[in-house]
Design a protein around this motif. Structure first.
Motif, PDB file in Angstrom:
ATOM      1  N   THR A 196       0.824  -1.213   0.000  1.00 48.33           N
ATOM      2  CA  THR A 196       0.000   0.000   0.000  1.00 48.33           C
ATOM      3  C   THR A 196       0.858   1.262   0.000  1.00 48.33           C
ATOM      4  OG1 THR A 196      -0.220  -0.094   2.404  1.00 48.33           O
ATOM      5  CG2 THR A 196      -1.997  -1.071   1.101  1.00 48.33           C
ATOM      6  N   GLN A 197       2.025   1.212   0.625  1.00 49.84           N
ATOM      7  CA  GLN A 197       2.911   2.374   0.589  1.00 49.84           C
ATOM      8  C   GLN A 197       3.374   2.640  -0.835  1.00 49.84           C
ATOM      9  OE1 GLN A 197       6.007   1.662   3.462  1.00 49.84           O
ATOM     10  NE2 GLN A 197       4.845   2.640   5.113  1.00 49.84           N
ATOM     11  N   GLN A 198       3.683   1.606  -1.554  1.00 51.10           N
ATOM     12  CA  GLN A 198       4.085   1.776  -2.952  1.00 51.10           C
ATOM     13  C   GLN A 198       2.920   2.344  -3.768  1.00 51.10           C
ATOM     14  OE1 GLN A 198       7.102   1.511  -4.103  1.00 51.10           O
ATOM     15  NE2 GLN A 198       6.468   2.072  -6.158  1.00 51.10           N
ATOM     16  N   LEU A 199       1.721   1.851  -3.516  1.00 45.05           N
ATOM     17  CA  LEU A 199       0.545   2.371  -4.223  1.00 45.05           C
ATOM     18  C   LEU A 199       0.283   3.829  -3.856  1.00 45.05           C
ATOM     19  CD1 LEU A 199      -1.920  -0.655  -4.030  1.00 45.05           C
ATOM     20  CD2 LEU A 199      -0.763   0.233  -6.047  1.00 45.05           C
ATOM     21  N   LYS A 200       0.481   4.196  -2.598  1.00 42.85           N
ATOM     22  CA  LYS A 200       0.292   5.587  -2.178  1.00 42.85           C
ATOM     23  C   LYS A 200       1.259   6.513  -2.899  1.00 42.85           C
ATOM     24  CE  LYS A 200      -1.591   4.767   2.444  1.00 42.85           C
ATOM     25  NZ  LYS A 200      -1.341   4.920   3.892  1.00 42.85           N
TER      26      LYS A 200
END
Length: 144
Positions: A24-28
């Motif tokens: 999710t951090q990469q997606l953010k």
């Protein structure tokens, strides 16, 4: 002593949360980049639309031909709400009296002075003639 099943289950959920957090951090980060790109594209679009409007104004000769004819009489007619109020006070007139001289309603004069509306070009010309008027001439026009 804890059951091996519960320990295993808690460890699996901990590792799963860790992996989901990394994803999710990469997606953010990706979403933030896309939002920045979208904002940049919107700014570009707005700039291009403004340029297009300017070009379309320059490209249409009909309105340009009429504007200089009107401006020949008075090339620099400007309107200021504060200026109109100051002019009215200088002449010692009420808003209704100025309205009568200009041929408009008292409400129009009030709205012009408060800055809520702006007079039309024809009315700005009348206001300009009011600037050249003295107290005696204004009183004479009111009497007539």
């Amino acid at each position: 002593m804890p059951n091996i099943g519960t320990v295993l289950k808690s460890e699996i959920s901990r590792i799963a949360r860790k992996e989901v957090r990394a994803e999710t951090q990469q997606l953010k980060k990706t979403v933030a980049q896309y939002r920045g790109q979208i904002a940049q594209l919107r700014r570009e679009l707005q700039s291009l639309q403004q340029q297009l409007r300017r070009q379309s104004r320059k490209g249409s000769p009909a309105p340009r031909a009429e504007a200089p004819e009107e401006d020949d009489d008075s090339p620099s007619l400007r309107f200021s709400a504060k200026g109109l109020a100051a002019q009215r006070k200088r002449l010692g007139l009420s808003a209704a009296a100025v309205a009568k001289i200009l041929g408009v309603s008292a409400l129009s004069v009030y709205k012009w002075e408060s800055g809520k509306t702006r007079p039309r070009a024809r009315q700005i010309e009348a206001i300009a003639s009011l600037r050249r008027m003295g107290k005696r001439e204004a009183m004479a026009r009111l009497a007539a």
